[in-house]
Design a protein around this motif. Structure first.
Motif, PDB file in Angstrom:
ATOM      1  N   PRO A   5      12.919 -21.826  -1.560  1.00 19.40           N
ATOM      2  CA  PRO A   5      12.810 -22.790  -0.290  1.00 19.40           C
ATOM      3  C   PRO A   5      12.863 -24.335  -0.769  1.00 19.40           C
ATOM      4  CG  PRO A   5      10.618 -21.682  -0.613  1.00 19.40           C
ATOM      5  CD  PRO A   5      11.552 -21.183  -1.852  1.00 19.40           C
ATOM      6  N   HIS A   7      11.958 -26.235   1.759  1.00 20.19           N
ATOM      7  CA  HIS A   7      10.904 -26.484   2.971  1.00 20.19           C
ATOM      8  C   HIS A   7      11.760 -27.179   4.014  1.00 20.19           C
ATOM      9  CE1 HIS A   7       6.864 -26.007   0.833  1.00 20.19           C
ATOM     10  NE2 HIS A   7       7.852 -25.222  -0.003  1.00 20.19           N
ATOM     11  N   SER A   8      13.303 -27.570   3.850  1.00 21.99           N
ATOM     12  CA  SER A   8      13.711 -28.535   4.740  1.00 21.99           C
ATOM     13  C   SER A   8      14.453 -27.579   5.764  1.00 21.99           C
ATOM     14  CB  SER A   8      14.633 -29.293   4.281  1.00 21.99           C
ATOM     15  OG  SER A   8      15.925 -28.320   3.653  1.00 21.99           O
ATOM     16  N   LEU A  11      18.627 -28.388  10.353  1.00 25.34           N
ATOM     17  CA  LEU A  11      18.864 -29.162  11.713  1.00 25.34           C
ATOM     18  C   LEU A  11      18.424 -30.674  11.118  1.00 25.34           C
ATOM     19  CD1 LEU A  11      17.737 -27.531  14.852  1.00 25.34           C
ATOM     20  CD2 LEU A  11      20.068 -28.110  14.146  1.00 25.34           C
ATOM     21  N   ARG A  19      16.745 -30.425  20.564  1.00 26.02           N
ATOM     22  CA  ARG A  19      16.675 -28.937  20.647  1.00 26.02           C
ATOM     23  C   ARG A  19      15.095 -28.709  20.934  1.00 26.02           C
ATOM     24  NH1 ARG A  19      18.615 -24.150  20.732  1.00 26.02           N
ATOM     25  NH2 ARG A  19      17.253 -22.406  19.655  1.00 26.02           N
ATOM     26  N   LYS A  72      -0.763 -24.139  10.058  1.00 28.74           N
ATOM     27  CA  LYS A  72      -1.509 -23.460   9.036  1.00 28.74           C
ATOM     28  C   LYS A  72      -2.998 -24.017   9.236  1.00 28.74           C
ATOM     29  CE  LYS A  72      -2.535 -22.896   4.274  1.00 28.74           C
ATOM     30  NZ  LYS A  72      -1.899 -23.302   3.048  1.00 28.74           N
ATOM     31  N   LEU A  75      -4.708 -22.825  12.440  1.00 28.89           N
ATOM     32  CA  LEU A  75      -4.979 -21.181  12.323  1.00 28.89           C
ATOM     33  C   LEU A  75      -6.281 -21.134  11.484  1.00 28.89           C
ATOM     34  CD1 LEU A  75      -1.563 -19.904  12.129  1.00 28.89           C
ATOM     35  CD2 LEU A  75      -2.984 -19.269  13.930  1.00 28.89           C
TER      36      LEU A  75
ATOM     37  N   GLU B 172       0.917 -14.946   9.712  1.00 26.46           N
ATOM     38  CA  GLU B 172       1.019 -16.239  10.246  1.00 26.46           C
ATOM     39  C   GLU B 172       1.165 -17.299   9.160  1.00 26.46           C
ATOM     40  OE1 GLU B 172      -0.195 -16.632  14.527  1.00 26.46           O
ATOM     41  OE2 GLU B 172      -1.507 -15.038  14.104  1.00 26.46           O
ATOM     42  N   GLU B 173       1.058 -18.609   9.721  1.00 24.23           N
ATOM     43  CA  GLU B 173       1.112 -19.678   8.728  1.00 24.23           C
ATOM     44  C   GLU B 173       0.013 -19.924   7.718  1.00 24.23           C
ATOM     45  OE1 GLU B 173       1.959 -19.885  12.057  1.00 24.23           O
ATOM     46  OE2 GLU B 173       3.489 -21.062  12.252  1.00 24.23           O
ATOM     47  N   HIS B 174      -1.172 -19.330   8.231  1.00 27.47           N
ATOM     48  CA  HIS B 174      -2.320 -19.330   7.280  1.00 27.47           C
ATOM     49  C   HIS B 174      -2.303 -18.048   6.304  1.00 27.47           C
ATOM     50  CE1 HIS B 174      -3.642 -16.962  10.744  1.00 27.47           C
ATOM     51  NE2 HIS B 174      -4.750 -16.946  10.561  1.00 27.47           N
ATOM     52  N   GLN B 199      10.815 -19.237  16.863  1.00 33.16           N
ATOM     53  CA  GLN B 199      10.546 -20.805  16.144  1.00 33.16           C
ATOM     54  C   GLN B 199       9.904 -20.884  15.055  1.00 33.16           C
ATOM     55  OE1 GLN B 199      10.804 -20.216  19.396  1.00 33.16           O
ATOM     56  NE2 GLN B 199      11.744 -21.755  20.800  1.00 33.16           N
ATOM     57  N   ARG B 200       8.665 -20.482  15.283  1.00 28.15           N
ATOM     58  CA  ARG B 200       7.562 -20.670  14.115  1.00 28.15           C
ATOM     59  C   ARG B 200       8.215 -19.683  12.863  1.00 28.15           C
ATOM     60  NH1 ARG B 200       2.320 -19.086  16.642  1.00 28.15           N
ATOM     61  NH2 ARG B 200       1.700 -18.933  14.533  1.00 28.15           N
ATOM     62  N   GLU B 206      11.883 -21.131   6.322  1.00 23.39           N
ATOM     63  CA  GLU B 206      12.277 -22.399   5.520  1.00 23.39           C
ATOM     64  C   GLU B 206      11.153 -22.772   4.778  1.00 23.39           C
ATOM     65  OE1 GLU B 206      12.839 -24.772   9.132  1.00 23.39           O
ATOM     66  OE2 GLU B 206      14.724 -23.615   9.758  1.00 23.39           O
ATOM     67  N   CYS B 207      10.059 -22.542   5.010  1.00 24.67           N
ATOM     68  CA  CYS B 207       8.884 -23.256   4.075  1.00 24.67           C
ATOM     69  C   CYS B 207       8.473 -22.250   2.999  1.00 24.67           C
ATOM     70  CB  CYS B 207       7.540 -23.431   4.988  1.00 24.67           C
ATOM     71  SG  CYS B 207       7.767 -24.634   6.092  1.00 24.67           S
ATOM     72  N   TYR B 208       8.911 -20.711   3.273  1.00 21.63           N
ATOM     73  CA  TYR B 208       8.373 -19.736   2.220  1.00 21.63           C
ATOM     74  C   TYR B 208       9.457 -18.963   1.411  1.00 21.63           C
ATOM     75  CZ  TYR B 208       3.612 -21.031   3.470  1.00 21.63           C
ATOM     76  OH  TYR B 208       2.328 -21.898   3.886  1.00 21.63           O
ATOM     77  N   GLY B 209      10.659 -19.224   1.957  1.00 26.35           N
ATOM     78  CA  GLY B 209      11.990 -18.317   1.331  1.00 26.35           C
ATOM     79  C   GLY B 209      12.095 -17.330   1.794  1.00 26.35           C
ATOM     80  N   GLU B 235      17.872 -17.957  17.060  1.00 33.63           N
ATOM     81  CA  GLU B 235      17.224 -18.985  16.656  1.00 33.63           C
ATOM     82  C   GLU B 235      17.764 -19.563  15.173  1.00 33.63           C
ATOM     83  OE1 GLU B 235      15.412 -20.921  18.400  1.00 33.63           O
ATOM     84  OE2 GLU B 235      14.629 -22.231  16.531  1.00 33.63           O
ATOM     85  N   ARG B 239      20.046 -23.052  14.410  1.00 33.37           N
ATOM     86  CA  ARG B 239      19.340 -24.041  13.499  1.00 33.37           C
ATOM     87  C   ARG B 239      20.216 -24.339  12.362  1.00 33.37           C
ATOM     88  NH1 ARG B 239      12.943 -23.616  12.381  1.00 33.37           N
ATOM     89  NH2 ARG B 239      12.435 -23.354  14.369  1.00 33.37           N
TER      90      ARG B 239
END
Ligand SMILES: [Zn+2]
Lengths: 103, 267
Positions: A5, A7-8, A11, A19, A72, A75, B172-174, B199-200, B206-209, B235, B239
Motif C-alpha cells: 500500500p 497509503h494514498s 481520489l 465527496r 487510530k 480508538l 478497526e484502525e487500532h 468509508q473507513r 488504502e493504508c494496510y493493503g 464506495e 473512489r
C-alpha cells in the motif's frame, strides 16, 4: 501479489472534499449540538465528570493536533489500557470508553 | 459485481434478504455461531441452533443460488458459566464432521474475563485437535484492543494453529496493524452505527493493503445491513479503486482463506 500500500487515496484532495465535506460537516454539528445539549441539561457537574464525555473531550483535541492517524489514536484513547483478564464479566455490553476502577 | 459475505447471521434475517443479497451479487455466505440476543437455557438449545446452521440455512440460501457454510462454537457472551460452556463444547465435534462446516467460530472474548479466556482456550484446543480453521470474534468498543491482544496471545501460546488459518474479525484502525503484522487474516465488519463504515473500511484498505484482509456485514438481529458488502464495493468504485482490487477484497481473499478448510465451494 499486490503492490504494497502507498497509503494514498485514489481520489485527489478536491475529490475527497467534494465527496465527503457535507457529510462530515453534519457530523461535526452533531457533536457540537450534543455538547450544547449537555450544557443545557440538569446536574452539569455530574456530566462534567462523566468518564465517557471526558474521554470525548480529550479525543476532540486529537482532531486538531495535525499528527495524523486520528482515527487510530482516538480508538486507542477510548480503549482499556490494562492487559490482564478481569475476574468476572459484569455485563455483556460495553460503554464506549474506559472507566478507571474506583479505588 | 459478485461477492462473498464471509460473516453474516442469516438465522436472524428474513428470506427476502437472501433474495436481495443474490440480486446484489452474493454467491456465498459463511455464518458463524453466535449469541441469539438472549442466553440459551440448555445445551440442547445450542444443539438445535447447530442443526439450524448446518441443515436449515443451506436449503434456504440455495433457493437463491447462494452457497451457505457455517462455523460451530459457543460464543464468548455465553462463556461466563464455564461448566455450562463445557457441556456445549462436548456437543461440537459431531457437527465439525458435517458438510459445509468450515471450522470453529466465532470464538473469542467479549468482556475479557478469566472465564471467557478459559473457554476460548478450550475451543482453540478443540480446533487444533480437529485441524479446523478458526474465526475469531473480538470485543467491541473499549474492550477491543485489549481483547484482540489477549486472543492472539492465547492462540500463539497454544502454538498448534498457524496464524494464516485464523481470521480475526471486527478489526478497526487500532487493531488491524497488530493482527496483520502477526500473520493472521483480518476481517472488517461494516455496521451502520458502532463499527466500521464503508468509508473507513476503504481507508484501511488504502493504508494496510489487500493482503489477508476481507469485509463482511455481520448482519444479525440488531441494527445491521445485509447489503453492507456491496455498499462498500460501491464506495471503493466511486473512489477510483480498480475492479481487481474490489474483487480481491470482496471475493478472492475470502475464497483463498475459506478454501483452506477443504469444504468451501461456490459451485
Ligand atoms: Zn458475528
Amino acid at each position: 501479489m499486490a503492490d504494497p500500500p502507498d497509503h494514498s487515496c485514489p481520489l485527489p484532495s478536491d475529490g475527497v472534499i467534494n465527496r465527503y465535506f457535507m457529510e462530515h460537516r453534519a457530523k461535526l454539528l452533531d457533536i457540537a449540538a450534543f455538547l450544547d445539549r449537555l450544557d443545557r441539561s440538569e446536574a452539569p457537574e455530574s456530566t462534567e465528570a462523566d468518564f465517557r464525555v471526558e474521554a470525548m473531550r480529550r479525543a476532540i483535541q486529537l482532531l486538531v493536533d495535525e499528527k495524523g492517524e486520528r482515527a487510530k489514536r482516538i480508538l486507542e484513547l477510548f480503549s482499556d489500557p490494562t492487559t490482564d483478564p478481569i475476574p468476572a464479566a459484569p455485563m455483556k455490553g460495553a460503554t464506549g470508553a474506559y472507566k478507571e476502577p474506583t479505588p | 459485481m459478485r461477492y462473498i459475505d464471509p460473516h453474516i447471521h442469516m438465522v436472524s434475517r428474513v428470506t427476502d434478504d437472501y433474495q436481495r443479497m443474490a440480486q446484489a451479487g452474493c454467491v456465498a455466505v459463511t455464518e458463524p455461531a453466535f449469541w441469539a440476543g438472549f442466553d440459551r437455557s440448555s445445551p440442547q438449545g445450542f444443539y438445535d441452533y447447530y442443526v439450524q446452521l448446518t441443515e436449515v440455512e443451506p436449503k434456504r440460501a440455495a433457493q437463491f443460488g447462494i452457497k451457505h457454510h457455517c462455523w460451530i462454537c459457543i460464543n464468548p457472551k455465553e462463556a461466563e458459566d464455564v461448566g455450562f460452556a463445557r457441556e456445549v463444547i462436548a456437543l461440537i465435534p459431531q457437527f465439525l464432521e458435517k458438510p459445509g462446516v468450515l471450522g470453529v467460530g466465532e470464538i473469542g472474548l467479549n468482556k475479557n474475563s478469566k472465564n471467557e479466556l478459559e473457554i476460548l482456550e478450550a475451543q482453540i484446543d478443540l480446533a487444533a485437535k480437529h485441524n479446523q480453521l478458526v474465526l475469531v470474534h473480538t470485543p467491541h468498543l473499549e474492550d477491543k484492543l485489549k481483547g484482540t491482544m489477549l486472543i492472539m496471545d492465547a492462540i500463539a501460546n497454544d502454538g498448534r494453529i498457524a496464524p494464516d488459518r485464523v481470521l480475526i474479525d471486527h478489526v478497526e484502525e487500532h487493531t488491524v496493524g497488530h493482527v496483520l503484522s502477526r500473520g493472521y487474516w483480518a476481517g472488517m465488519t461494516l455496521y451502520p452505527e458502532t463499527k466500521m463504515t464503508p468509508q473507513r473500511a476503504a481507508d484501511v484498505i488504502e493504508c494496510y493493503g489487500q493482503e489477508r484482509l476481507w469485509i463482511n456485514s455481520a448482519g444479525d438481529w440488531g441494527c445491521s445491513d445485509p447489503l453492507a458488502v456491496p455498499k462498500c464495493q460501491q464506495e471503493m468504485k466511486l473512489r477510483g479503486h480498480t475492479p481487481e482490487t474490489i474483487e480481491r477484497i470482496s471475493y478472492d481473499n475470502p475464497l483463498t482463506f475459506l478454501s483452506q478448510s477443504g469444504r468451501f465451494s461456490i459451485e
